[in-house]
Design a protein around this motif. Structure first.
Motif, PDB file in Angstrom:
ATOM      1  N   GLN A  56      19.844   4.795  -1.462  1.00  0.00           N
ATOM      2  CA  GLN A  56      21.244   5.104  -1.813  1.00  0.00           C
ATOM      3  C   GLN A  56      20.365   6.714  -1.891  1.00  0.00           C
ATOM      4  N   GLN A  57      18.815   6.578  -1.974  1.00  0.00           N
ATOM      5  CA  GLN A  57      18.514   8.065  -2.029  1.00  0.00           C
ATOM      6  C   GLN A  57      19.417   9.073  -2.830  1.00  0.00           C
ATOM      7  N   LYS A  58      19.524   8.548  -4.235  1.00  0.00           N
ATOM      8  CA  LYS A  58      19.968   9.528  -5.371  1.00  0.00           C
ATOM      9  C   LYS A  58      19.240   9.391  -6.402  1.00  0.00           C
ATOM     10  N   THR A  59      19.626  10.361  -6.716  1.00  0.00           N
ATOM     11  CA  THR A  59      18.291  10.506  -8.186  1.00  0.00           C
ATOM     12  C   THR A  59      18.589  10.186  -9.416  1.00  0.00           C
ATOM     13  N   GLU A  60      19.605   9.903  -9.468  1.00  0.00           N
ATOM     14  CA  GLU A  60      20.795   9.278 -10.736  1.00  0.00           C
ATOM     15  C   GLU A  60      21.802   8.539 -10.164  1.00  0.00           C
ATOM     16  N   PHE A  61      22.276   7.601 -11.519  1.00  0.00           N
ATOM     17  CA  PHE A  61      22.729   6.537 -11.383  1.00  0.00           C
ATOM     18  C   PHE A  61      23.685   6.186 -12.131  1.00  0.00           C
ATOM     19  N   PHE A  62      24.776   5.536 -12.565  1.00  0.00           N
ATOM     20  CA  PHE A  62      25.615   5.828 -14.193  1.00  0.00           C
ATOM     21  C   PHE A  62      25.710   3.813 -13.228  1.00  0.00           C
ATOM     22  N   ALA A  63      25.361   2.900 -14.412  1.00  0.00           N
ATOM     23  CA  ALA A  63      25.764   1.477 -14.314  1.00  0.00           C
ATOM     24  C   ALA A  63      27.467   1.426 -13.687  1.00  0.00           C
ATOM     25  N   MET A  92      17.040   5.621 -19.182  1.00  0.00           N
ATOM     26  CA  MET A  92      17.747   4.925 -18.994  1.00  0.00           C
ATOM     27  C   MET A  92      18.017   6.211 -20.505  1.00  0.00           C
ATOM     28  N   GLU A  93      18.675   7.348 -20.143  1.00  0.00           N
ATOM     29  CA  GLU A  93      19.149   8.375 -21.038  1.00  0.00           C
ATOM     30  C   GLU A  93      20.692   8.789 -21.316  1.00  0.00           C
ATOM     31  N   GLU A  94      21.316   8.787 -22.807  1.00  0.00           N
ATOM     32  CA  GLU A  94      22.246   8.968 -23.232  1.00  0.00           C
ATOM     33  C   GLU A  94      22.695  10.181 -22.822  1.00  0.00           C
ATOM     34  N   VAL A  95      23.560  10.265 -21.799  1.00  0.00           N
ATOM     35  CA  VAL A  95      24.558  11.283 -21.439  1.00  0.00           C
ATOM     36  C   VAL A  95      25.161  12.470 -23.084  1.00  0.00           C
ATOM     37  N   SER A  96      25.080  13.177 -22.809  1.00  0.00           N
ATOM     38  CA  SER A  96      25.667  14.226 -23.365  1.00  0.00           C
ATOM     39  C   SER A  96      26.752  14.292 -23.978  1.00  0.00           C
ATOM     40  N   ARG A 103      22.739   7.852 -17.910  1.00  0.00           N
ATOM     41  CA  ARG A 103      22.270   8.549 -16.639  1.00  0.00           C
ATOM     42  C   ARG A 103      21.191   7.597 -16.241  1.00  0.00           C
ATOM     43  N   ILE A 104      21.313   6.669 -15.397  1.00  0.00           N
ATOM     44  CA  ILE A 104      19.928   5.661 -14.787  1.00  0.00           C
ATOM     45  C   ILE A 104      18.627   6.767 -13.884  1.00  0.00           C
ATOM     46  N   ARG A 105      17.998   6.671 -13.733  1.00  0.00           N
ATOM     47  CA  ARG A 105      16.556   7.642 -12.988  1.00  0.00           C
ATOM     48  C   ARG A 105      15.485   6.175 -12.893  1.00  0.00           C
TER      49      ARG A 105
END
Length: 162
Positions: A56-63, A92-96, A103-105
């Protein structure tokens, strides 16, 4: 009238055969992938998900976007992501703004597998598609995409009434 009945029976039989063949192919492919396992620390399903994310060539994803785009269930995506996180392939880090969202990286370890994963998938696809011409492959690809879309459409329609 008999011809119409026979034609309907034939269509029904063909439809049943398609379903059975897809199930058989799925099972055979799962067994084959287990025999040709890409890596000892990730499962074949994890490698499919990781390959998808890398492509996908993305820096971040969401489930939520991953399960919508891959066709995996929410529970499957969650399980696969947890395993990949444990192995160090993603963070994986929480989104404020929304504590439920993560947020998945991908990590450098995941990016380091990109070429090898692609090569592995190409090898499997060569075995899978041996002896099938380009025109047939295009027809198969379009048919499978249409089948996936039919399932998504029907599932969406059914979810409205649940």
């Amino acid at each position: 009238m008999d011809q119409l009945k026979k034609k309907g029976e034939r269509t029904s039989m063909i439809d049943g055969d398609i379903f059975r063949l897809i199930k058989q192919l799925n099972n055979s492919l799962r067994e084959y992938e287990n025999c040709r396992r890409f890596s000892q620390d990730i499962t074949p399903a994890q490698s499919v998900l990781l390959e998808y994310m890398l492509s996908q060539q993305k820096t971040e994803f969401f489930a939520s976007q991953i399960y919508r785009e891959t066709g995996f269930s929410k529970a499957t995506v969650s399980s696969l992501l947890k395993g990949l996180k444990r192995q160090g392939y993603l963070t994986m880090e929480e989104v404020s703004e929304d504590e439920r969202k993560k947020r998945i990286r991908l990590t450098p370890k995941a990016f380091g597998l990109s070429a090898a994963l692609l090569d592995h998938r190409k090898q499997i696809q060569q075995v899978l598609c041996a002896g099938i011409g380009a025109d047939e492959m295009e027809l198969i690809r379009r048919g499978l995409e249409k089948m996936c879309m039919n399932i998504k459409t029907d599932r969406s329609r059914r979810m409205k009434y649940v």
